[in-house]
Design a protein around this motif. Sequence first.
Motif, PDB file in Angstrom:
ATOM      1  N   ILE A   1       0.818   2.292  -7.680  1.00 53.32           N
ATOM      2  CA  ILE A   1      -0.201   1.669  -6.746  1.00 53.32           C
ATOM      3  C   ILE A   1       0.690   0.925  -5.865  1.00 53.32           C
ATOM      4  O   ILE A   1       0.234   0.653  -4.587  1.00 53.32           O
ATOM      5  N   ARG A   2       1.707   0.296  -6.175  1.00 52.67           N
ATOM      6  CA  ARG A   2       2.472  -0.503  -5.486  1.00 52.67           C
ATOM      7  C   ARG A   2       3.297   0.543  -4.124  1.00 52.67           C
ATOM      8  O   ARG A   2       3.183   0.050  -2.816  1.00 52.67           O
TER       9      ARG A   2
ATOM     10  N   VAL B   1       1.759   3.254  -2.798  1.00 54.55           N
ATOM     11  CA  VAL B   1       0.533   3.768  -2.218  1.00 54.55           C
ATOM     12  C   VAL B   1       0.233   2.789  -1.081  1.00 54.55           C
ATOM     13  O   VAL B   1       0.388   3.086  -0.040  1.00 54.55           O
ATOM     14  N   PHE B   2       0.041   1.442  -1.600  1.00 51.06           N
ATOM     15  CA  PHE B   2      -0.071   0.418  -0.484  1.00 51.06           C
ATOM     16  C   PHE B   2       1.084   0.342   0.457  1.00 51.06           C
ATOM     17  O   PHE B   2       0.895  -0.072   1.646  1.00 51.06           O
ATOM     18  N   THR B   3       2.343   0.273   0.043  1.00 50.67           N
ATOM     19  CA  THR B   3       3.533   0.296   0.754  1.00 50.67           C
ATOM     20  C   THR B   3       3.501   1.288   1.728  1.00 50.67           C
ATOM     21  O   THR B   3       3.993   1.104   2.875  1.00 50.67           O
TER      22      THR B   3
ATOM     23  N   LEU C   1       1.125   2.845   3.044  1.00 54.60           N
ATOM     24  CA  LEU C   1       0.055   2.767   3.916  1.00 54.60           C
ATOM     25  C   LEU C   1       0.358   1.886   5.106  1.00 54.60           C
ATOM     26  O   LEU C   1      -0.174   1.775   6.311  1.00 54.60           O
ATOM     27  N   LEU C   2       1.267   0.768   4.868  1.00 57.25           N
ATOM     28  CA  LEU C   2       1.796  -0.219   5.751  1.00 57.25           C
ATOM     29  C   LEU C   2       3.010   0.284   6.622  1.00 57.25           C
ATOM     30  O   LEU C   2       3.096   0.223   7.656  1.00 57.25           O
TER      31      LEU C   2
ATOM     32  N   TRP D   1      -8.120  -5.935 -12.251  1.00 54.42           N
ATOM     33  CA  TRP D   1      -7.697  -6.226 -11.032  1.00 54.42           C
ATOM     34  C   TRP D   1      -7.924  -7.856 -10.887  1.00 54.42           C
ATOM     35  O   TRP D   1      -8.865  -8.160 -10.373  1.00 54.42           O
TER      36      TRP D   1
ATOM     37  N   VAL E   1      -3.425  -8.835  -8.286  1.00 59.02           N
ATOM     38  CA  VAL E   1      -3.734  -8.919  -6.759  1.00 59.02           C
ATOM     39  C   VAL E   1      -2.734  -9.494  -5.875  1.00 59.02           C
ATOM     40  O   VAL E   1      -2.078  -9.028  -4.999  1.00 59.02           O
TER      41      VAL E   1
ATOM     42  N   LEU F   1       0.802  -7.931  -6.634  1.00 52.88           N
ATOM     43  CA  LEU F   1       0.963  -6.776  -6.075  1.00 52.88           C
ATOM     44  C   LEU F   1       1.243  -6.890  -4.515  1.00 52.88           C
ATOM     45  O   LEU F   1       1.839  -6.260  -3.837  1.00 52.88           O
ATOM     46  N   GLY F   2       0.304  -7.922  -3.668  1.00 49.73           N
ATOM     47  CA  GLY F   2       0.638  -7.941  -2.570  1.00 49.73           C
ATOM     48  C   GLY F   2       1.883  -8.546  -2.198  1.00 49.73           C
ATOM     49  O   GLY F   2       2.666  -8.370  -1.155  1.00 49.73           O
TER      50      GLY F   2
ATOM     51  N   VAL G   1       4.480  -5.729  -2.291  1.00 48.46           N
ATOM     52  CA  VAL G   1       4.238  -4.853  -1.142  1.00 48.46           C
ATOM     53  C   VAL G   1       4.643  -5.476  -0.018  1.00 48.46           C
ATOM     54  O   VAL G   1       5.491  -4.871   0.793  1.00 48.46           O
TER      55      VAL G   1
END
Length: 312
Positions: free
Chosen positions: A51-52, A54-56, A58-59, A225, A230, A233-234, A237
Amino acid sequence: MSIIFSKLHKNDLPSAGLAAMPALFVLLWSTGFIGAKFGLPYAEPFTFLFIRFVFTLLLLIPLVVVMQIPWPSSPRLWTHIAISGFLVHGAYLGGVFYGIYLGMPAGLAALLVGLQPLLTAAFAGPLLGEQLSWRQWVGLGLGLIGISLVLGSKLELGESLFDGFGVSALLCVTAALMGISLGTLYQKRYCTSMPLLSGAVIQYVAAGALLGVGALLFETRQVEWSSTFVLTLGWLVLILSIAAILLLMALIKKGEASRVASLFYLVPPVTALQAWWLFDERLPLLGLVGMLVAITGVVMVIRKPVYKATKR
């Protein structure tokens, strides 16, 4: 992280630098181990890391496009970068997170993988033909002694050597240490022309795919979650995978690379201090001495000799 210092290129630097001190980068990077401790109660390690990544991505991918960072020049280089990603992100982070998930203290995990320069130096001889000096051999010995003191300090507290975590946790972190060490050597040999940001995208994709397969095969992939998860994770990332890299680039642009590299020796004790404050992870006097000895060994292995010019 020693990989990054040897792979930077002028064209990788952003147009605007970040006004920050090298110590801030080290402080932020040390929180990666703390983030694992905070987030793992809510997701299994491979799932968490997938998950980390994937979000990384995306940015990071839009950032590479906007900054017009060049991509690797050949398919062969793409392949080499992907393999290095398996090792330096997949094996390294997967091993660290699983070790902490199985109960290893964050400070001890940081110290063990912080010995990466020692293991890299030991492998460099047979793999790259590099010869170690007597000072580096002494440093390797000090590193082993330091780790022995840290592990032995648990006996000082009346605990068993693996109290709070099992041999499996130690094996996981050892695998992480091997991954980052071999990955460093692999990237040094095959990825010398890797652009930093676009290369990181390829590495994250490769590592994310590896960890995603691991999550499918070995985990339930259930995530709670919660607000804590959250926020953690934020942080990992935005601060670790994005801001810390940009901060490093800004420091390099301002000529602070050597200061960042020297302050990197402080990551294990800073992590241990944070773990003591947040999770009451304690290390007795013998363990603190062992940490100092191990860090001294790392410095002796990495530090290049300074030659003074003679007057004629």
